[in-house]
Motif scaffolding. Structure first.
Motif, PDB file in Angstrom:
ATOM      1  N   PHE A  55       0.826  -1.207   0.000  1.00 42.21           N
ATOM      2  CA  PHE A  55       0.000   0.000   0.000  1.00 42.21           C
ATOM      3  C   PHE A  55       0.863   1.262   0.000  1.00 42.21           C
ATOM      4  N   ILE A  56       1.954   1.234   0.767  1.00 46.66           N
ATOM      5  CA  ILE A  56       2.857   2.402   0.773  1.00 46.66           C
ATOM      6  C   ILE A  56       3.417   2.629  -0.629  1.00 46.66           C
ATOM      7  N   THR A  57       3.779   1.542  -1.291  1.00 46.98           N
ATOM      8  CA  THR A  57       4.307   1.640  -2.652  1.00 46.98           C
ATOM      9  C   THR A  57       3.267   2.215  -3.597  1.00 46.98           C
ATOM     10  N   TYR A  58       2.033   1.719  -3.482  1.00 51.38           N
ATOM     11  CA  TYR A  58       0.981   2.233  -4.366  1.00 51.38           C
ATOM     12  C   TYR A  58       0.807   3.738  -4.191  1.00 51.38           C
ATOM     13  N   PHE A  59       0.633   4.170  -2.958  1.00 46.86           N
ATOM     14  CA  PHE A  59       0.375   5.587  -2.732  1.00 46.86           C
ATOM     15  C   PHE A  59       1.579   6.454  -3.103  1.00 46.86           C
ATOM     16  N   GLY A  60       2.781   5.942  -2.854  1.00 51.04           N
ATOM     17  CA  GLY A  60       3.972   6.687  -3.255  1.00 51.04           C
ATOM     18  C   GLY A  60       4.043   6.864  -4.759  1.00 51.04           C
ATOM     19  N   ASP A  61       3.759   5.788  -5.497  1.00 51.89           N
ATOM     20  CA  ASP A  61       3.840   5.848  -6.952  1.00 51.89           C
ATOM     21  C   ASP A  61       2.687   6.641  -7.564  1.00 51.89           C
TER      22      ASP A  61
END
Length: 222
Positions: A55-61
């Protein structure tokens, strides 16, 4: 306006170079591309390091696309006030290119879905219809099929179709009539890139071996 469009792609590409999954992997002393699908995107990070980091990766990207479009909208808002949608799309394409093909990672990045969804969210500042339809398309497809890859491609295909249909009907805000074809081409390129980057997923979808959401076997959408 050629200079502004070129700058939008360059600025977008620089923002796209922020590889959230790759950075999180390095924080865990791994190269995320050495695991699972070999991509640095959301799904591969989730399957390798868990839901939290996925989820952190999704929101960061996704947010890097939002921030890039906010920046170019601020920079060129006065000069290109009648063409802000196409300015946002040029920036978004740059972000997707930077995410998919980061030069410092030997052009081996993610598959661009999170970044593309960030583009869709960002242009909702100009026209809310796109984010609503993108959300519905993705989650309805995911609910019916349980395939993240298929749902992602449905979202991108829907984005392309919506841009053309609403554009031709004059229902896209901040899209000048002279910019319509350009906007269609930009969204087509983003959609085509998503299909190209998902070619292995498409093969597995066709032969019935693609992993459904929630399954434990190591596979990819990334």
């Amino acid at each position: 306006m050629v200079l502004q469009k070129a700058l939008c792609i360059i600025i977008g590409y620089v923002f796209g170079l922020f590889q959230t999954g790759f950075i999180i992997g390095k924080m865990h002393n791994i190269d995320i591309r050495d695991y699972g699908s070999g991509n640095s995107g959301t799904t591969n990070t989730m399957r390798t390091l868990g839901k939290k980091y996925g989820f952190i990766t999704y929101f960061g990207d996704a947010l890097k696309a939002v921030f890039a479009i906010i920046l170019t909208s601020f920079m060129f808002g006065k000069v290109c006030s009648d063409s802000m949608m196409v300015i946002a799309l040029y920036t978004g394409l740059g972000v997707v290119l930077g995410h998919n093909f980061p030069f410092y990672m030997n052009f081996k990045g993610g598959k661009g879905i999170a970044a593309s969804s960030g583009v869709i969210f960002a242009i909702s500042f100009f026209d809310w219809k796109f984010v609503i339809m993108g959300f519905l398309t993705f989650f309805i497809a995911l609910y019916l099929t349980k395939y993240v890859s298929f749902s992602s491609l449905c979202m991108m295909t829907g984005f392309f179709i919506e841009m053309i249909v609403w554009g031709q009907l004059g229902m896209v805000h901040n899209l000048h009539s002279n910019d319509k074809i350009e906007a269609y081409i930009l969204v087509f390129i983003m959609t085509a890139l998503s299909f190209i980057r998902h070619k292995e997923n498409i093969k597995r979808l066709l032969n019935g071996t693609e992993r459904k959401i929630g399954h434990k076997k190591e596979e990819s959408n990334g």
